[in-house]
Design a protein around this motif. Sequence first.
Motif, short mmCIF file in Angstrom:
data_model
loop_
_atom_site.label_atom_id
_atom_site.label_comp_id
_atom_site.label_asym_id
_atom_site.label_seq_id
_atom_site.Cartn_x
_atom_site.Cartn_y
_atom_site.Cartn_z
N ALA A 18 -36.03 -12.12 -28.77
CA ALA A 18 -37.09 -13.05 -29.18
C ALA A 18 -36.52 -14.21 -29.99
N CYS A 19 -36.69 -14.16 -31.31
CA CYS A 19 -36.38 -15.31 -32.16
C CYS A 19 -34.98 -15.89 -31.93
N ILE A 20 -33.97 -15.05 -32.01
CA ILE A 20 -32.60 -15.56 -31.97
C ILE A 20 -32.23 -16.10 -30.59
N PRO A 21 -32.36 -15.33 -29.51
CA PRO A 21 -31.97 -15.91 -28.21
C PRO A 21 -32.86 -17.05 -27.77
N SER A 22 -34.16 -17.01 -28.07
CA SER A 22 -35.02 -18.10 -27.62
C SER A 22 -34.66 -19.41 -28.31
N LYS A 23 -34.36 -19.36 -29.61
CA LYS A 23 -34.02 -20.58 -30.31
C LYS A 23 -32.64 -21.08 -29.89
N THR A 24 -31.76 -20.18 -29.50
CA THR A 24 -30.47 -20.60 -28.98
C THR A 24 -30.65 -21.34 -27.65
N LEU A 25 -31.54 -20.84 -26.80
CA LEU A 25 -31.81 -21.52 -25.53
C LEU A 25 -32.41 -22.90 -25.76
N LEU A 26 -33.18 -23.07 -26.83
CA LEU A 26 -33.84 -24.35 -27.11
C LEU A 26 -32.94 -25.35 -27.81
N ARG A 27 -32.03 -24.87 -28.65
CA ARG A 27 -31.34 -25.74 -29.59
C ARG A 27 -30.54 -26.86 -28.92
N THR A 28 -29.76 -26.55 -27.90
CA THR A 28 -28.91 -27.57 -27.30
C THR A 28 -29.74 -28.68 -26.67
N GLY A 29 -30.78 -28.30 -25.94
CA GLY A 29 -31.64 -29.31 -25.34
C GLY A 29 -32.29 -30.21 -26.37
N HIS A 30 -32.69 -29.63 -27.51
CA HIS A 30 -33.30 -30.43 -28.57
C HIS A 30 -32.28 -31.38 -29.19
N ALA A 31 -31.07 -30.87 -29.42
CA ALA A 31 -30.04 -31.72 -30.01
C ALA A 31 -29.69 -32.89 -29.10
N VAL A 32 -29.59 -32.61 -27.81
CA VAL A 32 -29.29 -33.67 -26.85
C VAL A 32 -30.42 -34.70 -26.81
N ALA A 33 -31.66 -34.23 -26.80
CA ALA A 33 -32.80 -35.15 -26.80
C ALA A 33 -32.80 -36.01 -28.06
N ALA A 34 -32.45 -35.42 -29.21
CA ALA A 34 -32.41 -36.17 -30.46
C ALA A 34 -31.34 -37.26 -30.42
N VAL A 35 -30.18 -36.94 -29.88
CA VAL A 35 -29.11 -37.93 -29.78
C VAL A 35 -29.52 -39.07 -28.86
N PHE A 72 -25.08 -31.91 -21.33
CA PHE A 72 -24.64 -30.56 -21.66
C PHE A 72 -24.60 -29.70 -20.42
N ASP A 73 -23.90 -28.58 -20.54
CA ASP A 73 -23.73 -27.63 -19.45
C ASP A 73 -24.64 -26.43 -19.70
N PRO A 74 -25.65 -26.19 -18.85
CA PRO A 74 -26.54 -25.04 -19.07
C PRO A 74 -25.80 -23.72 -19.17
N ALA A 75 -24.70 -23.57 -18.43
CA ALA A 75 -23.94 -22.32 -18.50
C ALA A 75 -23.40 -22.08 -19.90
N ALA A 76 -23.03 -23.15 -20.58
CA ALA A 76 -22.52 -23.02 -21.94
C ALA A 76 -23.64 -22.59 -22.89
N VAL A 77 -24.86 -23.03 -22.61
CA VAL A 77 -26.01 -22.61 -23.43
C VAL A 77 -26.22 -21.11 -23.28
N LEU A 78 -26.16 -20.62 -22.05
CA LEU A 78 -26.33 -19.18 -21.83
C LEU A 78 -25.21 -18.39 -22.49
N ALA A 79 -24.00 -18.92 -22.43
CA ALA A 79 -22.87 -18.23 -23.07
C ALA A 79 -23.04 -18.19 -24.58
N ARG A 80 -23.53 -19.29 -25.17
CA ARG A 80 -23.76 -19.31 -26.62
C ARG A 80 -24.87 -18.32 -26.98
N ARG A 81 -25.91 -18.26 -26.15
CA ARG A 81 -26.97 -17.26 -26.37
C ARG A 81 -26.39 -15.85 -26.38
N ASP A 82 -25.50 -15.57 -25.43
CA ASP A 82 -24.90 -14.24 -25.35
C ASP A 82 -24.08 -13.92 -26.60
#
Length: 465
Positions: free
Chosen positions: A45-62, A72-82
């Motif tokens: 829940a909290c931890i993996p879901s926010k990890t999935l969201l964080r990169t996209g939000h950071a990129v949108a902010a930039v 960004f590379d979606p595969a890297a997001v999944l790896a960071r979640r793991d």
Amino acid sequence: MADVDVIVLGGGPVGENAADYAVRAGLSALIVESELLGGECSFWACIPSKTLLRTGHAVAAVRRLPGTTVDFDPAAVLARRDSFTHDWDDESQVQWATGAGIRVLRGTGRLVGERTVEVDGPSGRETLVARRAVVVSTGSVPTTPPVPGLDRVRTWGSRDATSAKEIPPRLGVLGGGVVGCEMAQAFRRLGSEVVLLQRGPRLLPAMEPFAGERVAAAMRAEGVDVRLEHRLESVAAAGDQIELRTEDGTAVVDELLVATGRRPNTASIGVDAVGLEPGKPLAVDDTGLVEGVAGEWLYAAGDVTGRALLTHQGKYAGRIVGAAIGARAAGEALDAGPWGEHAATADHVAVPQVVFTDPEVASAGRTEAQARAAGIDVRVVDIPIAVAGSSLQADDYDGAARMVVDTARGVLVGVTFVGQDVAEMIHAATIAIVGEVPLGRLWHAVPAFPTMSEVWLRLLETYRS
């Protein structure tokens, strides 16, 4: 039979806190957990879901800043979640518990009598008797709506979404609450085409109306097909895909996330053995004692009580419960009045929450509607978040703030912020509500320039004008 003071059913963050605070009070504690120690929040829940969201939000902010190029590379997001879920290995959580003096027993536990728990574990069935108390912290489980065909197709629950190994080309999301909104945006930014079906007239219906409206507008702007007041009439398999049939046509998706709510997990934990109804929330007083059970031995905390289904509120309740058990065991008088050491008062009036969409929604206390329903005479102040700090944060920053004031007492009872990066501002609102800080005194809490917290000055100026 275990030689232990406190038995905790459920080893998520709520149960961990209850056990930890019981041990700090000088008692022994044992957690019974059938899955991973650390529970839903840590692994699904909290931890993996926010990890999935964080990169996209950071990129949108930039991208909201001029002269920037970022991807960004979606595969890297999944790896960071793991990495954050330790590949769904709870060894570090077990080491923490052991280091804190908490025993862990793997297995499925159920109540079978006063202070008595039966556990089916790897070594067979075992009966445990607690000297002092049993704490139920078994959390909540997803609910499934009665949609024809839904039980005959492959669906995702929230766990499947947060642990997904691949990004589906097309994702259907049923439900416009927190999970539905967060996962719809996360997977859209990770590359999925997303359709979100919400039966009601707005997203995030438990929050201020403008919050759901702004989140819906933002998701639509980036390509999420948000359909409000949309009833899913039936579901059917379409080869390896899933066909969603609605009142105005069909949509075909590769995966379907069902995010239509949760209910307390009490159906199979033996509450009937102590005179309670399986499947219902465990009603508790503010010390966590379960109502309707003789004696002072059965406690509950977290989602299972139905009070505030949020990890941080559950952890708060767990701390209260552990401390209350310790005080009662020591023969001490409980400080159980409002805001006392052994009372979860904040559950009623000062619950903070963040929805980690973009824009973020951060709230504390009551909404306007909740305050009025409670009989409070309120004045509502609505302003845009338009200060130097927000202008620096992003070009064309678009945010909104609402302050709900109890006019009789001159204190805040609710605050909601919607906008990029507002989550870290909400604790100030929580402190003001819990502390019942008079607005005349809050006027002297000077926000630093140039930060987004200057919105507090603008809210107070508007109220005073």
